[in-house]
Design a protein around this motif. Structure first.
Motif, PDB file in Angstrom:
ATOM      1  N   ILE A   7       0.842  -1.203   0.000  1.00  0.00           N
ATOM      2  CA  ILE A   7       0.000   0.000   0.000  1.00  0.00           C
ATOM      3  C   ILE A   7       0.875   1.250   0.000  1.00  0.00           C
ATOM      4  N   HIS A   8       1.925   1.231   0.804  1.00  0.00           N
ATOM      5  CA  HIS A   8       2.834   2.386   0.866  1.00  0.00           C
ATOM      6  C   HIS A   8       3.539   2.606  -0.471  1.00  0.00           C
ATOM      7  N   VAL A   9       4.073   1.531  -1.055  1.00  0.00           N
ATOM      8  CA  VAL A   9       4.770   1.635  -2.340  1.00  0.00           C
ATOM      9  C   VAL A   9       3.810   2.167  -3.404  1.00  0.00           C
ATOM     10  N   GLY A  10       2.600   1.634  -3.424  1.00  0.00           N
ATOM     11  CA  GLY A  10       1.601   2.106  -4.386  1.00  0.00           C
ATOM     12  C   GLY A  10       1.251   3.573  -4.198  1.00  0.00           C
ATOM     13  N   GLY A  11       1.134   3.986  -2.937  1.00  0.00           N
ATOM     14  CA  GLY A  11       0.848   5.394  -2.650  1.00  0.00           C
ATOM     15  C   GLY A  11       1.964   6.309  -3.119  1.00  0.00           C
ATOM     16  N   GLN A  12       3.200   5.847  -2.947  1.00  0.00           N
ATOM     17  CA  GLN A  12       4.348   6.618  -3.425  1.00  0.00           C
ATOM     18  C   GLN A  12       4.342   6.694  -4.949  1.00  0.00           C
ATOM     19  N   LEU A  13       4.008   5.586  -5.584  1.00  0.00           N
ATOM     20  CA  LEU A  13       3.936   5.549  -7.045  1.00  0.00           C
ATOM     21  C   LEU A  13       2.943   6.599  -7.545  1.00  0.00           C
ATOM     22  N   LYS A  40      -4.123  -0.870  -9.804  1.00  0.00           N
ATOM     23  CA  LYS A  40      -3.936  -1.915  -8.794  1.00  0.00           C
ATOM     24  C   LYS A  40      -2.618  -1.744  -8.052  1.00  0.00           C
ATOM     25  N   TYR A  41      -1.562  -1.340  -8.763  1.00  0.00           N
ATOM     26  CA  TYR A  41      -0.294  -1.056  -8.094  1.00  0.00           C
ATOM     27  C   TYR A  41      -0.470   0.090  -7.099  1.00  0.00           C
ATOM     28  N   GLU A  42      -1.140   1.149  -7.557  1.00  0.00           N
ATOM     29  CA  GLU A  42      -1.273   2.353  -6.733  1.00  0.00           C
ATOM     30  C   GLU A  42      -2.111   2.135  -5.482  1.00  0.00           C
ATOM     31  N   LEU A  53       9.067  -1.783 -10.749  1.00  0.00           N
ATOM     32  CA  LEU A  53       9.335  -0.675  -9.840  1.00  0.00           C
ATOM     33  C   LEU A  53      10.575   0.092 -10.294  1.00  0.00           C
ATOM     34  N   PHE A  54      11.576  -0.625 -10.754  1.00  0.00           N
ATOM     35  CA  PHE A  54      12.785   0.008 -11.277  1.00  0.00           C
ATOM     36  C   PHE A  54      12.443   0.879 -12.490  1.00  0.00           C
ATOM     37  N   GLN A  55      11.636   0.335 -13.406  1.00  0.00           N
ATOM     38  CA  GLN A  55      11.217   1.116 -14.586  1.00  0.00           C
ATOM     39  C   GLN A  55      10.420   2.346 -14.161  1.00  0.00           C
ATOM     40  N   ALA A  56       9.513   2.161 -13.217  1.00  0.00           N
ATOM     41  CA  ALA A  56       8.694   3.281 -12.746  1.00  0.00           C
ATOM     42  C   ALA A  56       9.574   4.355 -12.121  1.00  0.00           C
ATOM     43  N   ALA A  57      10.545   3.943 -11.317  1.00  0.00           N
ATOM     44  CA  ALA A  57      11.447   4.905 -10.682  1.00  0.00           C
ATOM     45  C   ALA A  57      12.205   5.717 -11.732  1.00  0.00           C
ATOM     46  N   GLN A  58      12.660   5.039 -12.775  1.00  0.00           N
ATOM     47  CA  GLN A  58      13.361   5.754 -13.851  1.00  0.00           C
ATOM     48  C   GLN A  58      12.416   6.731 -14.551  1.00  0.00           C
ATOM     49  N   TYR A  59      11.215   6.276 -14.885  1.00  0.00           N
ATOM     50  CA  TYR A  59      10.250   7.121 -15.583  1.00  0.00           C
ATOM     51  C   TYR A  59       9.867   8.337 -14.732  1.00  0.00           C
ATOM     52  N   LEU A  60       9.748   8.124 -13.426  1.00  0.00           N
ATOM     53  CA  LEU A  60       9.319   9.192 -12.521  1.00  0.00           C
ATOM     54  C   LEU A  60      10.498   9.997 -11.963  1.00  0.00           C
ATOM     55  N   SER A  61      11.720   9.647 -12.393  1.00  0.00           N
ATOM     56  CA  SER A  61      12.947  10.324 -11.934  1.00  0.00           C
ATOM     57  C   SER A  61      13.069  10.309 -10.407  1.00  0.00           C
ATOM     58  N   GLN A  62      12.870   9.127  -9.848  1.00  0.00           N
ATOM     59  CA  GLN A  62      12.957   8.945  -8.399  1.00  0.00           C
ATOM     60  C   GLN A  62      13.909   7.802  -8.088  1.00  0.00           C
ATOM     61  N   PHE A  67      10.472   4.784  -2.662  1.00  0.00           N
ATOM     62  CA  PHE A  67       9.162   4.138  -2.662  1.00  0.00           C
ATOM     63  C   PHE A  67       8.887   3.383  -1.360  1.00  0.00           C
ATOM     64  N   PHE A  68       9.925   3.168  -0.572  1.00  0.00           N
ATOM     65  CA  PHE A  68       9.783   2.338   0.620  1.00  0.00           C
ATOM     66  C   PHE A  68       9.734   3.172   1.875  1.00  0.00           C
ATOM     67  N   PRO A  69       9.002   2.675   2.905  1.00  0.00           N
ATOM     68  CA  PRO A  69       8.917   3.437   4.153  1.00  0.00           C
ATOM     69  C   PRO A  69      10.229   3.389   4.911  1.00  0.00           C
ATOM     70  N   GLU A  70      10.509   4.466   5.627  1.00  0.00           N
ATOM     71  CA  GLU A  70      11.654   4.476   6.534  1.00  0.00           C
ATOM     72  C   GLU A  70      11.311   3.521   7.671  1.00  0.00           C
ATOM     73  N   MET A  71      12.309   2.920   8.279  1.00  0.00           N
ATOM     74  CA  MET A  71      12.052   2.001   9.393  1.00  0.00           C
ATOM     75  C   MET A  71      11.321   2.705  10.527  1.00  0.00           C
ATOM     76  N   ASP A  72      11.664   3.974  10.805  1.00  0.00           N
ATOM     77  CA  ASP A  72      11.007   4.700  11.881  1.00  0.00           C
ATOM     78  C   ASP A  72       9.551   4.998  11.565  1.00  0.00           C
ATOM     79  N   ASP A  73       9.194   5.045  10.276  1.00  0.00           N
ATOM     80  CA  ASP A  73       7.829   5.350   9.860  1.00  0.00           C
ATOM     81  C   ASP A  73       6.970   4.103   9.727  1.00  0.00           C
ATOM     82  N   ALA A  74       7.550   2.923   9.939  1.00  0.00           N
ATOM     83  CA  ALA A  74       6.825   1.673   9.721  1.00  0.00           C
ATOM     84  C   ALA A  74       5.687   1.546  10.712  1.00  0.00           C
ATOM     85  N   GLY A  75       4.546   1.142  10.200  1.00  0.00           N
ATOM     86  CA  GLY A  75       3.408   0.884  11.067  1.00  0.00           C
ATOM     87  C   GLY A  75       3.586  -0.429  11.806  1.00  0.00           C
ATOM     88  N   PRO A  76       2.708  -0.732  12.751  1.00  0.00           N
ATOM     89  CA  PRO A  76       2.865  -1.940  13.551  1.00  0.00           C
ATOM     90  C   PRO A  76       2.890  -3.220  12.716  1.00  0.00           C
TER      91      PRO A  76
END
Length: 125
Positions: A7-13, A40-42, A53-62, A67-76
């Motif tokens: 869900i987090h990765v999709g939201g970032q996408l 569905k990804y989003e 995800l690699f292709q998307a990162a290149q296309y989105l210049s990210q 796309f991944f949560p920081e460990m401190d931001d991880a939910g339970p």
């Protein structure tokens, strides 16, 4: 039920796509997939593969790691990805790293060795 990381990765996408003003159809074309699949990804309903995800990162210049949560931001639920045993090990390492006193760190190590039934007597001297 989608995993919290998916869900987090999709939201970032979606966030990065919207920030550069691209549609789901345009992103889908760049990923050689359908806009329905991008939807569905989003939402996290479908997991995005590493290569997509690699292709998307290149296309989105990210960078991919954005796309991944920081460990401190991880939910339970995300923190429970690790096995209970591994989580204890990670927590112990983190606690030791936070100790600024080398003597205390050494004491923790000696105590851990002393509690190990298979440990030799040299470890606790």
């Amino acid at each position: 039920m989608p995993h919290p990381v998916d869900i987090h990765v999709g939201g970032q996408l979606k966030k990065f796509r919207v920030l550069i003003g691209r549609t789901q159809t345009e992103l889908a074309a760049a990923l050689n997939t359908s806009f329905q699949q991008v939807q569905k990804y989003e939402t996290g309903r479908n997991r995005i593969s590493a290569s997509k995800l690699f292709q998307a990162a290149q296309y989105l210049s990210q960078p991919v790691n954005s796309f991944f949560p920081e460990m401190d931001d991880a939910g339970p639920d995300e923190k429970n990805i690790l096995s209970a045993e591994t989580k204890i090990e990670v927590d112990l390492i983190a606690a030791c790293r936070q100790m600024r006193n080398d003597e205390r760190r050494d004491l923790v190590l000696k105590m851990a060795h002393a509690m190990n039934d298979e440990c030799c007597s040299e470890c606790v001297e």
